[in-house]
Design a protein around this motif. Structure first.
Motif, PDB file in Angstrom:
ATOM      1  N   UNK A 199      31.041  28.416  41.271  1.00 24.72           N
ATOM      2  CA  UNK A 199      30.707  27.959  41.195  1.00 24.72           C
ATOM      3  C   UNK A 199      30.813  27.620  39.614  1.00 24.72           C
ATOM      4  N   UNK A 200      30.972  27.666  38.440  1.00 21.01           N
ATOM      5  CA  UNK A 200      31.158  27.844  37.449  1.00 21.01           C
ATOM      6  C   UNK A 200      32.186  27.264  36.633  1.00 21.01           C
ATOM      7  N   UNK A 201      32.806  27.566  37.954  1.00 16.44           N
ATOM      8  CA  UNK A 201      35.259  27.548  37.551  1.00 16.44           C
ATOM      9  C   UNK A 201      35.026  25.442  37.550  1.00 16.44           C
ATOM     10  N   UNK A 202      34.486  26.079  39.470  1.00 15.83           N
ATOM     11  CA  UNK A 202      34.575  25.316  40.502  1.00 15.83           C
ATOM     12  C   UNK A 202      34.244  23.614  40.030  1.00 15.83           C
ATOM     13  N   UNK A 203      32.939  23.472  38.704  1.00 14.34           N
ATOM     14  CA  UNK A 203      32.166  22.627  38.725  1.00 14.34           C
ATOM     15  C   UNK A 203      32.451  22.453  37.007  1.00 14.34           C
ATOM     16  N   UNK A 204      33.599  22.484  36.677  1.00 14.60           N
ATOM     17  CA  UNK A 204      33.543  22.033  35.159  1.00 14.60           C
ATOM     18  C   UNK A 204      33.328  21.128  34.321  1.00 14.60           C
ATOM     19  N   UNK A 205      33.744  20.379  35.299  1.00  9.22           N
ATOM     20  CA  UNK A 205      33.208  18.677  34.837  1.00  9.22           C
ATOM     21  C   UNK A 205      32.543  18.402  35.581  1.00  9.22           C
ATOM     22  N   UNK A 206      31.246  19.162  35.574  1.00 12.07           N
ATOM     23  CA  UNK A 206      30.222  18.306  36.539  1.00 12.07           C
ATOM     24  C   UNK A 206      29.150  18.791  35.410  1.00 12.07           C
ATOM     25  N   UNK A 207      28.393  18.459  34.614  1.00 12.18           N
ATOM     26  CA  UNK A 207      27.625  19.507  33.628  1.00 12.18           C
ATOM     27  C   UNK A 207      25.750  19.747  34.596  1.00 12.18           C
ATOM     28  N   UNK A 208      25.593  18.690  35.169  1.00  7.91           N
ATOM     29  CA  UNK A 208      24.276  18.920  35.560  1.00  7.91           C
ATOM     30  C   UNK A 208      24.428  20.198  36.460  1.00  7.91           C
ATOM     31  N   UNK A 209      25.785  20.204  37.444  1.00  8.82           N
ATOM     32  CA  UNK A 209      25.312  21.531  38.477  1.00  8.82           C
ATOM     33  C   UNK A 209      25.925  22.879  36.805  1.00  8.82           C
ATOM     34  N   UNK A 210      26.711  22.788  36.279  1.00 10.65           N
ATOM     35  CA  UNK A 210      27.171  23.589  34.788  1.00 10.65           C
ATOM     36  C   UNK A 210      25.947  24.446  34.517  1.00 10.65           C
ATOM     37  N   UNK A 211      25.165  23.396  34.637  1.00  7.77           N
ATOM     38  CA  UNK A 211      23.433  23.336  33.627  1.00  7.77           C
ATOM     39  C   UNK A 211      22.415  24.272  34.757  1.00  7.77           C
ATOM     40  N   UNK A 212      22.668  24.092  36.230  1.00 11.20           N
ATOM     41  CA  UNK A 212      21.768  24.675  36.874  1.00 11.20           C
ATOM     42  C   UNK A 212      22.217  26.568  37.097  1.00 11.20           C
ATOM     43  N   UNK A 213      23.948  26.777  36.997  1.00 14.56           N
ATOM     44  CA  UNK A 213      24.294  28.020  37.399  1.00 14.56           C
ATOM     45  C   UNK A 213      23.560  28.537  35.622  1.00 14.56           C
ATOM     46  N   UNK A 214      23.705  28.438  34.796  1.00 11.89           N
ATOM     47  CA  UNK A 214      23.457  28.907  33.602  1.00 11.89           C
ATOM     48  C   UNK A 214      21.992  28.880  33.531  1.00 11.89           C
ATOM     49  N   UNK A 215      21.699  28.332  34.305  1.00 16.70           N
ATOM     50  CA  UNK A 215      19.709  28.614  34.047  1.00 16.70           C
ATOM     51  C   UNK A 215      19.872  29.748  35.220  1.00 16.70           C
ATOM     52  N   UNK A 216      19.853  29.823  36.566  1.00 10.81           N
ATOM     53  CA  UNK A 216      20.148  31.463  37.367  1.00 10.81           C
ATOM     54  C   UNK A 216      21.106  32.071  36.485  1.00 10.81           C
ATOM     55  N   UNK A 217      22.053  31.994  35.828  1.00  6.61           N
ATOM     56  CA  UNK A 217      22.189  33.274  34.822  1.00  6.61           C
ATOM     57  C   UNK A 217      21.338  33.840  34.208  1.00  6.61           C
ATOM     58  N   UNK A 218      20.678  32.969  33.247  1.00 14.81           N
ATOM     59  CA  UNK A 218      19.959  33.477  32.208  1.00 14.81           C
ATOM     60  C   UNK A 218      18.379  34.269  32.628  1.00 14.81           C
ATOM     61  N   UNK A 219      18.285  33.901  34.189  1.00 15.34           N
ATOM     62  CA  UNK A 219      16.763  34.300  34.531  1.00 15.34           C
ATOM     63  C   UNK A 219      17.375  35.896  35.274  1.00 15.34           C
ATOM     64  N   UNK A 220      18.313  35.806  35.392  1.00 11.96           N
ATOM     65  CA  UNK A 220      18.571  37.422  36.152  1.00 11.96           C
ATOM     66  C   UNK A 220      18.977  38.316  35.108  1.00 11.96           C
TER      67      UNK A 220
END
Length: 444
Positions: A199-220
């Motif tokens: 998802x991080x690779x496909x959403x490279x130009x979508x900051x909102x989605x990138x932020x949500x992906x980073x939130x998940x990784x931080x929790x993990x």
């Protein structure tokens, strides 16, 4: 007089709930709400009649909604079940049943629901995700056999609102992190991280989605706690170094001006480093270069905090001192130039320079240098203004000659000039006092 303990309060509320005359939904929901507050503090007892209620909750929660009041009752019942995680986890047979029931609430198709029902359904889902988290975190040591189903749920609920899915991430992540077998741990982490990496690779130009992906990784990553170098730490270190660090670097490269993404990226970097510092230190030069490059593009304070984390984590190792020293010199130079060109923010700079305890240790020498230059400039300006006013007053010769007749306007001008001189003297005094106080505070 008897003391009202959580256990006695629990039994009192249960007795009231089981009263045959109090069976309507609103009264039942009120009892559930009180029990959610009381039962979590009560001692788990096999003989308690609370078990009768707990075993009846799945049937109530799984029933089809027939009214708004029933939806609210179901929501409160789910919250009650989540608050009873200590009770639920004491019986492994019921633990699995509770999670299966809650999982079913997290995956319904709500696309065709009317607007007034959709909002209620979302509230039920939110309560279910929170209860799922509490039960998983509390019973993580007993859920290894259910891990395949939990990982499937993690994947199929990825489209839920981020607040809900983060609860699921935390619940499943806690179970994965508790695994002791290296192969199981590696497989579990890969199944959680792989879709996020894609998802991080496909959403490279979508900051909102990138932020949500980073939130998940931080929790993990926050679920992982390594205390020594072993096979488990090596497994996690491989994931962090070879998968997460490139993802962080990519985010900083593509979105250097987005303060939220930068903050989340640096948060993930900090958690990754602290999880396996010995294994991550090989990337220290690369991390330092990335921070310098990013700070050159945009002076986010988060980069400076990341540098402080690096220093606190690795400064005790002599091999890392040259890298950290160069990092300090480059960040200091960039920061100093930025502040020099920020004349409209001198008051903020002064407050920062005076608050020594709020400045990371690695930046204190730079902060003192900046403070000294600031105060010297301020003092020089005050003295220059004072000298100018003194010269102007000296030129007003009639003020020094009492026998010379002067007009009323000329006399008023001298009075105003003397007032300005007094004000300038006071400003110079204050500037000198501030400079002296700052130097004393910094011990310089």
């Amino acid at each position: 007089m008897a003391v009202l303990t959580p256990n006695t309060a629990l039994e009192h509320v249960l007795k009231s709930l089981f009263d045959e005359e109090k069976k309507d939904e609103l009264v039942q929901e009120a009892h559930f709400f009180v029990l959610a507050m009381v039962a979590s503090s009560a001692e788990v007892r096999d003989s308690s009649v609370l078990w009768d209620l707990i075993q009846s909750l799945p049937t109530l929660i799984s029933s089809a909604p027939s009214s708004a009041s029933l939806d609210f009752t179901k929501k409160t019942a789910i919250e009650l079940l989540g608050n009873l995680w200590q009770w639920v986890n004491s019986r492994k047979d019921f633990l699995g049943l509770a999670l299966v029931m809650i999982s079913q609430l997290l995956v319904p198709d709500l696309s065709s629901s009317p607007a007034h029902e959709l909002d209620r359904a979302r509230q039920v889902q939110q309560a279910a995700s929170t209860a799922f988290k509490h039960i998983c975190v509390g019973g993580k040591l007993h859920l290894e056999d259910l891990l395949p189903e939990l990982l499937d749920l993690y994947g199929v609920t990825m489209a839920l609102p981020i607040r809900m899915h983060l609860s699921i991430v935390e619940g499943v992540g806690s179970v994965v992190a508790s695994l002791n077998q290296e192969d199981q741990l590696r497989s579990g982490l890969e199944q959680m991280v792989a879709p996020l990496a894609q998802g991080l690779d496909s959403a490279r130009q979508k900051p909102h989605l990138l932020g949500e992906i980073l939130d998940r990784l931080i929790v993990i990553i926050k679920q992982l706690h390594m205390t020594e170098s072993n096979a488990k730490a090596t497994c996690i270190g491989h994931l962090l170094c070879n998968t997460l660090w490139p993802m962080i670097r990519q985010c900083l490269h593509h979105h250097p001006t987005d303060s939220k993404l930068v903050e989340k990226s640096c948060q993930l970097l900090k958690d990754s480093m602290r999880c396996v510092p010995d294994l991550f230190k090989h990337h220290l030069p690369d991390v330092a270069r990335t921070l310098v490059t990013a700070f050159q593009q945009h002076q986010h304070s988060t980069y400076l905090y990341s540098a402080e984390v690096l220093a606190r984590t690795y400064a005790k190792d002599p091999e890392n001192v040259p890298v950290l020293t160069e990092l300090f010199n480059q960040l200091s130079g960039i920061g100093l130039q930025s502040l020099v060109h920020s004349e409209d923010k001198l008051e903020e700079i002064r407050e920062l320079a005076e608050a020594r305890e709020s400045i990371p240790a690695i930046l204190q020498p730079w902060a003192f240098t900046m403070a000294r230059q600031l105060y010297e400039s301020e003092l020089q300006e005050a003295r220059s203004s004072l000298a100018k006013l003194q010269a102007e007053l000296q030129e007003a010769q009639h003020c020094a000659k009492p026998n010379v007749q002067v007009s009323e306007s000329e006399c008023a001008g001298c009075v105003a000039l003397r007032a300005e001189l007094c004000a300038a003297q006071e400003e110079a005094r204050k500037a000198n006092a501030r400079a002296a106080a700052a130097s004393k505070a910094w011990g310089r």
